[in-house]
Design a protein around this motif. Sequence first.
Motif, PDB file in Angstrom:
ATOM      1  N   ALA A  37      11.217  37.586  63.173  1.00 23.69           N
ATOM      2  CA  ALA A  37      12.241  36.578  62.900  1.00 23.69           C
ATOM      3  C   ALA A  37      12.376  35.617  64.077  1.00 23.69           C
ATOM      4  O   ALA A  37      12.514  34.394  63.891  1.00 23.69           O
ATOM      5  CB  ALA A  37      13.571  37.251  62.596  1.00 23.69           C
ATOM      6  N   LYS A  38      12.322  36.159  65.280  1.00 25.60           N
ATOM      7  CA  LYS A  38      12.416  35.297  66.467  1.00 25.60           C
ATOM      8  C   LYS A  38      11.145  34.454  66.623  1.00 25.60           C
ATOM      9  O   LYS A  38      11.220  33.258  66.941  1.00 25.60           O
ATOM     10  CB  LYS A  38      12.657  36.164  67.709  1.00 25.60           C
ATOM     11  N   LYS A  39       9.997  35.062  66.389  1.00 24.30           N
ATOM     12  CA  LYS A  39       8.729  34.342  66.541  1.00 24.30           C
ATOM     13  C   LYS A  39       8.648  33.148  65.600  1.00 24.30           C
ATOM     14  O   LYS A  39       8.161  32.073  65.988  1.00 24.30           O
ATOM     15  CB  LYS A  39       7.566  35.302  66.271  1.00 24.30           C
ATOM     16  N   TYR A  40       9.157  33.322  64.371  1.00 25.24           N
ATOM     17  CA  TYR A  40       9.042  32.264  63.359  1.00 25.24           C
ATOM     18  C   TYR A  40      10.367  31.531  63.132  1.00 25.24           C
ATOM     19  O   TYR A  40      10.486  30.767  62.172  1.00 25.24           O
ATOM     20  CB  TYR A  40       8.511  32.850  62.050  1.00 25.24           C
ATOM     21  N   ASP A  41      11.348  31.771  64.000  1.00 27.18           N
ATOM     22  CA  ASP A  41      12.630  31.078  63.952  1.00 27.18           C
ATOM     23  C   ASP A  41      13.266  31.189  62.561  1.00 27.18           C
ATOM     24  O   ASP A  41      13.604  30.189  61.922  1.00 27.18           O
ATOM     25  CB  ASP A  41      12.471  29.602  64.339  1.00 27.18           C
ATOM     26  N   ALA A  42      13.421  32.414  62.096  1.00 23.76           N
ATOM     27  CA  ALA A  42      13.963  32.671  60.748  1.00 23.76           C
ATOM     28  C   ALA A  42      15.260  33.462  60.858  1.00 23.76           C
ATOM     29  O   ALA A  42      15.529  34.128  61.859  1.00 23.76           O
ATOM     30  CB  ALA A  42      12.949  33.443  59.913  1.00 23.76           C
ATOM     31  N   TYR A  43      16.059  33.374  59.803  1.00 22.74           N
ATOM     32  CA  TYR A  43      17.263  34.191  59.684  1.00 22.74           C
ATOM     33  C   TYR A  43      16.917  35.550  59.078  1.00 22.74           C
ATOM     34  O   TYR A  43      15.962  35.676  58.294  1.00 22.74           O
ATOM     35  CB  TYR A  43      18.291  33.519  58.762  1.00 22.74           C
ATOM     36  N   VAL A  44      17.725  36.550  59.399  1.00 23.64           N
ATOM     37  CA  VAL A  44      17.715  37.813  58.663  1.00 23.64           C
ATOM     38  C   VAL A  44      19.088  37.945  58.010  1.00 23.64           C
ATOM     39  O   VAL A  44      20.109  37.971  58.701  1.00 23.64           O
ATOM     40  CB  VAL A  44      17.426  39.025  59.564  1.00 23.64           C
ATOM     41  N   VAL A  45      19.098  37.966  56.686  1.00 21.00           N
ATOM     42  CA  VAL A  45      20.337  38.107  55.921  1.00 21.00           C
ATOM     43  C   VAL A  45      20.438  39.569  55.509  1.00 21.00           C
ATOM     44  O   VAL A  45      19.625  40.055  54.721  1.00 21.00           O
ATOM     45  CB  VAL A  45      20.343  37.191  54.685  1.00 21.00           C
TER      46      VAL A  45
END
Length: 391
Positions: free
Chosen positions: A188-196
């Motif tokens: 998630a950090k590597k690809y700048d994504a949210y975790v819902v």
Amino acid sequence: MTQLSNRSAHFSDSVIRRMTRVASQYGAVNLSQGFPDFAPPVEITNRLAEVAHTGPHQYAITWGAQNFREALARKQKHFSGISYDPNSEITVTCGSTEAMMAVMMAIINPGDKVAIFSPFYENYGADTILTGAQPVYIPLVPPDFHFDANQLEDAFRQGAKALILCNPSNPCGKVFTREELLVIADLAKKYDAYVVTDEVYEHILYAPHKHVYMASLPGMRDRTIVCNSLSKTYSITGWRLGYVLANPEVTDRVKKVHDFLTVGAAAPLMEAAVTGLNFGDDYYRDLQAHYTHMKNLFVGGLKNLGFTVTEPQGAYYVLMDVSEFNVHDDYKFAEWMTREVGVATVPGSSFFKEDVHNFVRFHFAKQDATLNEALNRLESLREKAKSVHSF
């Protein structure tokens, strides 16, 4: 007539709630829809009786009564170690169902991609369609429901803006380990994504498994959006009290969406539920012991009858393998079993994106008498199935 919306044509009504209607039609023991048949804590219902006379009875602040949000913040700090500002980082919703929908509408644009582990709670698929997103499914492989980190990374490579994570998981009862969550967090950090996250079963765990809060992992506080509910923890599924925990920027968007979706949660129910949010640790230890007893009774009973099941690590569901009954259409099998055996279940394929038809899901949040009656009826399953060549 004028054409109806395309979005609403691409998913069915809830299979879970449909099976509840089938259970009612045939007088079956309802182990399909996950609600208990025992009462909430008496402290909460006593407080509700008081509130019925004293109020509040009018609108609360649209994103939740102040004392309710403050109690939520205290509880979350106690269990996760994370401090949430009750004014800028908490939104109270009408159940976790609305929480998830409000979050999706707040962060997702049409055409965005959303990663979802499969099997998954059926609402997630509908939520992505309603927001115009493209779901990307990552298999959780039975019987232990592990995932391939390369497949997960591929979902992020395809541009997934968020991952929906149900932990503990409905329907399979998986509790993600800290090591697995760190893999997810790093991606998630590597690809700048949210975790819902859907953490509605956070307190329903079976030893030695522990719930690790995704937001507590390094670098995940601001990119984790928590959806949760009081429904399962306090046996008040009909009260529809959910909430979203998120950083102030996300919360500001969620509040706006929530305001126009439902205006706000029920004021008297929030007031009564504050009592539960203030419970001490003994309540949660007793809750875990209670559910462990129900799991041992029902899952152990299924094993004693010779059925093959996946062992739940958390939540209150068990998947039973029905391959021995030559099942090709698990919907047909589930309806037949409800009608002929008198126990309602949910066809497993409604949870899997993959072509999986050999599971049915039972829930066991029931009184001993209810679970024993279901097991007594299931004793006849094999004999009754002999008259049917295939399903």
